[in-house]
Enzyme design. Structure first.
Site, PDB file in Angstrom:
ATOM      1  N   GLY A   1       0.827  -1.215   0.000  1.00  0.00           N
ATOM      2  CA  GLY A   1       0.000   0.000   0.000  1.00  0.00           C
ATOM      3  C   GLY A   1       0.856   1.258   0.000  1.00  0.00           C
ATOM      4  O   GLY A   1       1.960   1.279   0.542  1.00  0.00           O
TER       5      GLY A   1
ATOM      6  N   ARG B   1       1.254  -5.721  -4.962  1.00  0.00           N
ATOM      7  CA  ARG B   1       1.235  -6.608  -3.801  1.00  0.00           C
ATOM      8  C   ARG B   1       1.699  -8.036  -4.111  1.00  0.00           C
ATOM      9  O   ARG B   1       1.485  -8.944  -3.312  1.00  0.00           O
ATOM     10  CB  ARG B   1      -0.175  -6.651  -3.199  1.00  0.00           C
ATOM     11  CG  ARG B   1      -0.597  -5.367  -2.513  1.00  0.00           C
ATOM     12  CD  ARG B   1      -1.761  -5.590  -1.576  1.00  0.00           C
ATOM     13  NE  ARG B   1      -2.213  -4.359  -0.959  1.00  0.00           N
ATOM     14  CZ  ARG B   1      -1.665  -3.829   0.143  1.00  0.00           C
ATOM     15  NH1 ARG B   1      -0.666  -4.435   0.737  1.00  0.00           N
ATOM     16  NH2 ARG B   1      -2.137  -2.707   0.640  1.00  0.00           N
TER      17      ARG B   1
ATOM     18  N   ASP C   1       5.484  -7.893   5.634  1.00  0.00           N
ATOM     19  CA  ASP C   1       5.539  -9.018   4.694  1.00  0.00           C
ATOM     20  C   ASP C   1       6.610  -8.803   3.627  1.00  0.00           C
ATOM     21  O   ASP C   1       7.350  -9.725   3.288  1.00  0.00           O
ATOM     22  CB  ASP C   1       4.185  -9.195   3.988  1.00  0.00           C
ATOM     23  CG  ASP C   1       3.199  -9.917   4.890  1.00  0.00           C
ATOM     24  OD1 ASP C   1       3.640 -10.512   5.898  1.00  0.00           O
ATOM     25  OD2 ASP C   1       1.992  -9.873   4.603  1.00  0.00           O
TER      26      ASP C   1
ATOM     27  N   LYS D   1       8.203   0.630   5.593  1.00  0.00           N
ATOM     28  CA  LYS D   1       7.072   1.445   5.132  1.00  0.00           C
ATOM     29  C   LYS D   1       5.749   0.871   5.622  1.00  0.00           C
ATOM     30  O   LYS D   1       5.604  -0.338   5.702  1.00  0.00           O
ATOM     31  CB  LYS D   1       7.072   1.438   3.601  1.00  0.00           C
ATOM     32  CG  LYS D   1       5.863   2.035   2.961  1.00  0.00           C
ATOM     33  CD  LYS D   1       5.154   1.112   1.952  1.00  0.00           C
ATOM     34  CE  LYS D   1       4.495  -0.071   2.556  1.00  0.00           C
ATOM     35  NZ  LYS D   1       3.536  -0.771   1.692  1.00  0.00           N
ATOM     36  N   THR D   2       4.813   1.652   5.981  1.00  0.00           N
ATOM     37  CA  THR D   2       3.381   1.369   6.084  1.00  0.00           C
ATOM     38  C   THR D   2       2.704   2.432   6.929  1.00  0.00           C
ATOM     39  O   THR D   2       3.193   2.778   8.013  1.00  0.00           O
ATOM     40  CB  THR D   2       3.010  -0.032   6.644  1.00  0.00           C
ATOM     41  OG1 THR D   2       1.585  -0.101   6.722  1.00  0.00           O
ATOM     42  CG2 THR D   2       3.595  -0.361   8.004  1.00  0.00           C
TER      43      THR D   2
ATOM     44  N   ASP E   1       0.151   1.938   8.449  1.00  0.00           N
ATOM     45  CA  ASP E   1      -0.483   1.246   9.574  1.00  0.00           C
ATOM     46  C   ASP E   1       0.312   1.353  10.875  1.00  0.00           C
ATOM     47  O   ASP E   1      -0.235   1.125  11.949  1.00  0.00           O
ATOM     48  CB  ASP E   1      -0.681  -0.238   9.240  1.00  0.00           C
ATOM     49  CG  ASP E   1      -1.575  -0.452   8.032  1.00  0.00           C
ATOM     50  OD1 ASP E   1      -2.183   0.534   7.570  1.00  0.00           O
ATOM     51  OD2 ASP E   1      -1.655  -1.595   7.545  1.00  0.00           O
TER      52      ASP E   1
ATOM     53  N   TYR F   1     -25.248  16.125  14.797  1.00  0.00           N
ATOM     54  CA  TYR F   1     -24.829  14.821  14.248  1.00  0.00           C
ATOM     55  C   TYR F   1     -23.820  14.101  15.137  1.00  0.00           C
ATOM     56  O   TYR F   1     -22.923  14.729  15.707  1.00  0.00           O
ATOM     57  CB  TYR F   1     -24.160  14.989  12.872  1.00  0.00           C
ATOM     58  CG  TYR F   1     -25.074  15.477  11.792  1.00  0.00           C
ATOM     59  CD1 TYR F   1     -26.249  14.790  11.482  1.00  0.00           C
ATOM     60  CD2 TYR F   1     -24.751  16.627  11.070  1.00  0.00           C
ATOM     61  CE1 TYR F   1     -27.089  15.251  10.468  1.00  0.00           C
ATOM     62  CE2 TYR F   1     -25.586  17.084  10.060  1.00  0.00           C
ATOM     63  CZ  TYR F   1     -26.754  16.397   9.770  1.00  0.00           C
ATOM     64  OH  TYR F   1     -27.581  16.857   8.776  1.00  0.00           O
TER      65      TYR F   1
ATOM     66  N   GLY G   1      -5.876   1.016   8.670  1.00  0.00           N
ATOM     67  CA  GLY G   1      -4.827   0.513   9.563  1.00  0.00           C
ATOM     68  C   GLY G   1      -4.787  -0.996   9.596  1.00  0.00           C
ATOM     69  O   GLY G   1      -4.052  -1.578  10.384  1.00  0.00           O
ATOM     70  N   ARG G   2      -5.620  -1.629   8.768  1.00  0.00           N
ATOM     71  CA  ARG G   2      -5.721  -3.093   8.727  1.00  0.00           C
ATOM     72  C   ARG G   2      -5.977  -3.640  10.125  1.00  0.00           C
ATOM     73  O   ARG G   2      -6.867  -3.161  10.792  1.00  0.00           O
ATOM     74  CB  ARG G   2      -4.452  -3.681   8.114  1.00  0.00           C
ATOM     75  CG  ARG G   2      -4.699  -4.962   7.350  1.00  0.00           C
ATOM     76  CD  ARG G   2      -3.411  -5.514   6.820  1.00  0.00           C
ATOM     77  NE  ARG G   2      -2.988  -4.840   5.614  1.00  0.00           N
ATOM     78  CZ  ARG G   2      -3.340  -5.206   4.395  1.00  0.00           C
ATOM     79  NH1 ARG G   2      -4.098  -6.250   4.220  1.00  0.00           N
ATOM     80  NH2 ARG G   2      -2.911  -4.553   3.339  1.00  0.00           N
TER      81      ARG G   2
ATOM     82  N   GLU H   1     -10.123   0.077  11.409  1.00  0.00           N
ATOM     83  CA  GLU H   1     -10.538  -0.701  10.236  1.00  0.00           C
ATOM     84  C   GLU H   1     -10.753  -2.190  10.532  1.00  0.00           C
ATOM     85  O   GLU H   1     -11.703  -2.804  10.076  1.00  0.00           O
ATOM     86  CB  GLU H   1      -9.446  -0.561   9.161  1.00  0.00           C
ATOM     87  CG  GLU H   1      -9.758  -1.259   7.862  1.00  0.00           C
ATOM     88  CD  GLU H   1      -8.630  -1.124   6.831  1.00  0.00           C
ATOM     89  OE1 GLU H   1      -7.460  -0.942   7.200  1.00  0.00           O
ATOM     90  OE2 GLU H   1      -8.945  -1.198   5.643  1.00  0.00           O
TER      91      GLU H   1
ATOM     92  N   ARG I   1      -3.104   8.227   2.269  1.00  0.00           N
ATOM     93  CA  ARG I   1      -1.936   7.416   1.895  1.00  0.00           C
ATOM     94  C   ARG I   1      -0.992   8.099   0.915  1.00  0.00           C
ATOM     95  O   ARG I   1       0.141   7.663   0.759  1.00  0.00           O
ATOM     96  CB  ARG I   1      -2.399   6.086   1.282  1.00  0.00           C
ATOM     97  CG  ARG I   1      -3.159   5.225   2.257  1.00  0.00           C
ATOM     98  CD  ARG I   1      -3.177   3.789   1.851  1.00  0.00           C
ATOM     99  NE  ARG I   1      -3.493   3.552   0.459  1.00  0.00           N
ATOM    100  CZ  ARG I   1      -3.615   2.341  -0.068  1.00  0.00           C
ATOM    101  NH1 ARG I   1      -3.449   1.280   0.694  1.00  0.00           N
ATOM    102  NH2 ARG I   1      -3.905   2.180  -1.335  1.00  0.00           N
TER     103      ARG I   1
HETATM  104  P1  FBP Z   1       0.544  -1.875   3.634  1.00  0.00           P
HETATM  105  O1  FBP Z   1       0.545  -2.720   4.867  1.00  0.00           O
HETATM  106  O2  FBP Z   1       0.912  -2.622   2.419  1.00  0.00           O
HETATM  107  O3  FBP Z   1       1.372  -0.645   3.814  1.00  0.00           O
HETATM  108  O4  FBP Z   1      -0.954  -1.383   3.362  1.00  0.00           O
HETATM  109  C1  FBP Z   1      -1.632  -0.518   4.200  1.00  0.00           C
HETATM  110  C2  FBP Z   1      -3.096  -0.375   3.868  1.00  0.00           C
HETATM  111  O5  FBP Z   1      -3.343   0.981   3.554  1.00  0.00           O
HETATM  112  C3  FBP Z   1      -3.993  -0.847   4.996  1.00  0.00           C
HETATM  113  O6  FBP Z   1      -4.180   0.146   5.965  1.00  0.00           O
HETATM  114  C4  FBP Z   1      -5.256  -1.226   4.262  1.00  0.00           C
HETATM  115  O7  FBP Z   1      -6.001  -2.184   4.970  1.00  0.00           O
HETATM  116  C5  FBP Z   1      -4.744  -1.778   2.966  1.00  0.00           C
HETATM  117  O8  FBP Z   1      -3.499  -1.151   2.736  1.00  0.00           O
HETATM  118  C6  FBP Z   1      -5.667  -1.564   1.808  1.00  0.00           C
HETATM  119  O9  FBP Z   1      -5.161  -2.240   0.712  1.00  0.00           O
HETATM  120  P2  FBP Z   1      -5.433  -1.906  -0.813  1.00  0.00           P
HETATM  121  O10 FBP Z   1      -4.555  -0.761  -1.174  1.00  0.00           O
HETATM  122  O11 FBP Z   1      -4.983  -3.139  -1.505  1.00  0.00           O
HETATM  123  O12 FBP Z   1      -6.878  -1.590  -0.962  1.00  0.00           O
END
Ligand code: FBP
Length: 554
Positions: A81, A145, A176, A202-203, A205, A243, A251-252, A311, A428
């Site tokens: 990502g 990916r 990964d 990198k990430t 998350d 509201y 953030g997976r 998330e 992102r």
């Molecule tokens: P990475 O772990 O590869 O950095 O991805 C982060 C992320 O943005 C997550 O937060 C999210 O769940 C996922 O990628 C979404 O993936 P995609 O870009 O394949 O929709």
């Protein structure tokens, strides 16, 4: 793409480097520590990484070094990502290579690791690099990916690297991808090749961190971007006072982004997946936690508020996790039949005799639109794509139902009107903050020094990140030191351990110390937009998470 005024000015921003990397190229020496060990599973890891296990930690210091001026050919990959700052890692790597030797070449592998497998490259020239400095996105070479997994893919990767006569491959990725980097480094050594492999953390998350990697790049900018949006919604909610905003944040699995945004903005409710799993809270309990704040605030005349939702939440609520596991297994057993059933009612009927009664009841009780999301196409590993489940809408619906019951019983007298949001992709590819611009450039420059020093199987590392950039400590961490063995997709595999939010960590403790007050009162804090120019305390401020983890005041 056309060039905005900000972009034009950002091209000229000179990222700050640690003092050890700021001098001339002949003055960067490397200091090598003692051999390292992984924290756990040492024997198994030694067996897998026979040639690359246990290398020493490396730190850059001032001193004479004649190794850095060799002509080098390096290939770089952006993996997974997008995360703000990726272009600056490449710029730092490029500038390092060229200041070492103007004849050196940097190749970009196109669209992720598949570019290495299939030999799809572009030569990155100074002209190209200059149009991507300090910009967000991964569009300079694209990302992907694909994992390098099969023996054929490993062999193809080596073949490409040999064809291009590379000295090294740099993989910019998350846990990964860097596991892949470690395996590739070992494979190259096994094959008698001296092509080196270096990773960069990198990430957005924030889940690739440990004692030696203080933060993954992109987390800072993504959180600040979401923080700005949440703060704006807070001000809107506090203006119209009508509201409740339910905001899901990317953030997976890990809730680091949600926790950081909560510390920045002080919402009424913030759910942390790791806590919910730790306490084994049911969906009902989670709904009660939200209703509790809504009811108490309504008693004070405040029928508005902010709820932050990570998330990956659904996978941490025990009964939903059980449902997801049963669905993954059941659908995988008879995928073809299931894929031919098109209506949700028929899918439910098919599942009724195949999953447990409790899971069936739960699935049936969900709003049909959400229920359907649990049955959508699986990912390549046969798992439901949790990021596509609209948890924010699920919670709005279940909270609304509960409040109606409470209203009928006279226990709630307020008005509830809710809006659901998902902030993910918006953060992102933002222009990297000064922190990410500096950090990423330093990571890229460090990757060059590791390569020129002949090292392989290392993750580029820059530490002491809450201090001013010139005091940062740059070097490399052996990848095998960060690994453990985990059960993944039916096999025992070496992987870099994912860092989740720790219940005894200082960011979580700072949050729990304040959350009861935030649930009742309106304590919103509006961080505003990322500032690129101005006083350092505004422009260079690291995340609250990083400051708290390093014992600093927030
Ligand atoms: P990475 O772990 O590869 O950095 O991805 C982060 C992320 O943005 C997550 O937060 C999210 O769940 C996922 O990628 C979404 O993936 P995609 O870009 O394949 O929709």
């Amino acid at each position: 793409m056309d060039i905005s005024a900000l972009q034009k000015v950002r091209y000229g921003y000179k990222p700050k480097l640690p003092a050890s990397l700021s001098g001339s190229i002949g003055d960067i020496a490397i200091e090598t520590g003692a051999a390292t060990e992984a924290a756990v599973d040492r024997d198994k890891l030694k067996d897998i990484f026979k040639l690359s296990y246990g290398k020493p930690l490396v730190t850059f210091t001032g001193g004479k070094n004649d190794k850095l001026s060799r002509e080098l050919k390096v290939g770089v990959i952006l993996s997974g990502g997008q995360a703000p700052g990726g272009h600056n890692v490449i710029a730092g790597l490029y500038d390092g290579l060229k200041s070492g030797n103007a004849q050196s070449t940097l190749y970009g592998f196109l669209n992720g690791p598949s570019g290495l497998i299939n030999n799809k490259t572009a030569i990155l020239t100074g002209e190209i690099i200059d149009t991507y400095r300090n910009t967000g996105g991964f569009d300079i070479i694209g990302s992907g990916r694909t994992k390098i997994e099969t023996p054929q893919q490993f062999a193809a990767s080596l073949e490409t690297a040999k064809k291009l006569a590379l000295n090294a491959v740099v993989i910019i990725g998350g846990d990964d991808s860097n596991t892949n980097a470690a395996l590739l480094a070992e494979y190259f050594l096994e094959q008698g090749s001296d092509i080196q492999v270096i990773g960069c953390p990198k990430t957005i998350d924030g889940d690739l961190k440990n004692e030696y990697i203080e933060a993954s790049f992109g987390f800072d900018t993504a959180c600040k971007t979401y923080g700005e949006l949440i703060g704006n919604l807070m001000r809107d909610a506090n203006s119209s006072k009508k509201y409740w905003h339910f905001i899901k944040l990317m953030g997976r699995a890990a809730s680091h982004i949600t926790l950081e945004c909560a510390l920045q903005t002080q919402p009424n409710v913030c759910l942390i997946s790791e806590e919910i799993e730790h306490r084994q809270y049911s969906l009902d309990t989670v709904v009660d936690m939200i209703c509790d704040s809504i009811i108490k605030r309504a008693e004070n005349g405040s029928n508005f508020g902010i709820v932050l939702i990570p998330e990956g939440l659904v996978e941490f609520i025990p009964e939903i996790k059980h449902l997801i596991d049963e669905l993954n297994d059941t659908i995988a057993r008879d995928e073809e039949t299931f894929s031919n059933i098109t209506s949700f009612i028929d899918q439910l009927y098919w599942l009724s005799s195949r999953i447990s009664e409790s899971s069936y009841r739960l699935l049936e009780s969900l709003p049909p639109d959400i229920g359907r999301e649990f049955l959508m196409d699986r990912d390549p590993h046969g798992n439901v794509q949790v990021s596509r489940i609209e948890t924010e809408k699920l919670l709005v619906g279940t909270v609304e139902k509960k409040l109606q019951i409470l209203k009928a019983a006279g226990a709630y007298k307020g008005k509830f009107s809710a809006l659901a949001h998902f902030f993910g992709y918006e953060g992102r590819c933002a222009f990297p903050s000064n922190f990410d611009s500096d950090y990423c450039y330093s990571l890229g420059y460090s990757a060059f020094v590791l390569i020129a020093s002949g090292l392989t199987g290392y993750l580029s590392s820059v530490r002491n990140l809450t201090a001013p950039a010139h005091q940062w400590i740059a070097g490399g961490v052996p990848l095998t030191m960060l690994m453990n063995i985990e059960h993944r997709h039916g096999a025992q595999k070496p992987v870099i351990k994912k860092a989740l939010v720790e219940m005894d960590g200082s960011p979580f403790r700072a949050f729990t110390a304040m959350r009861d007050t935030w649930a009742l009162e309106t304590c919103f804090r509006v961080p505003g937009a990322i500032q690129y120019f101005g006083p350092p305390e505004v422009c260079d401020e690291p995340t609250y998470t990083l400051k708290l983890e390093q014992g600093k005041q927030i």
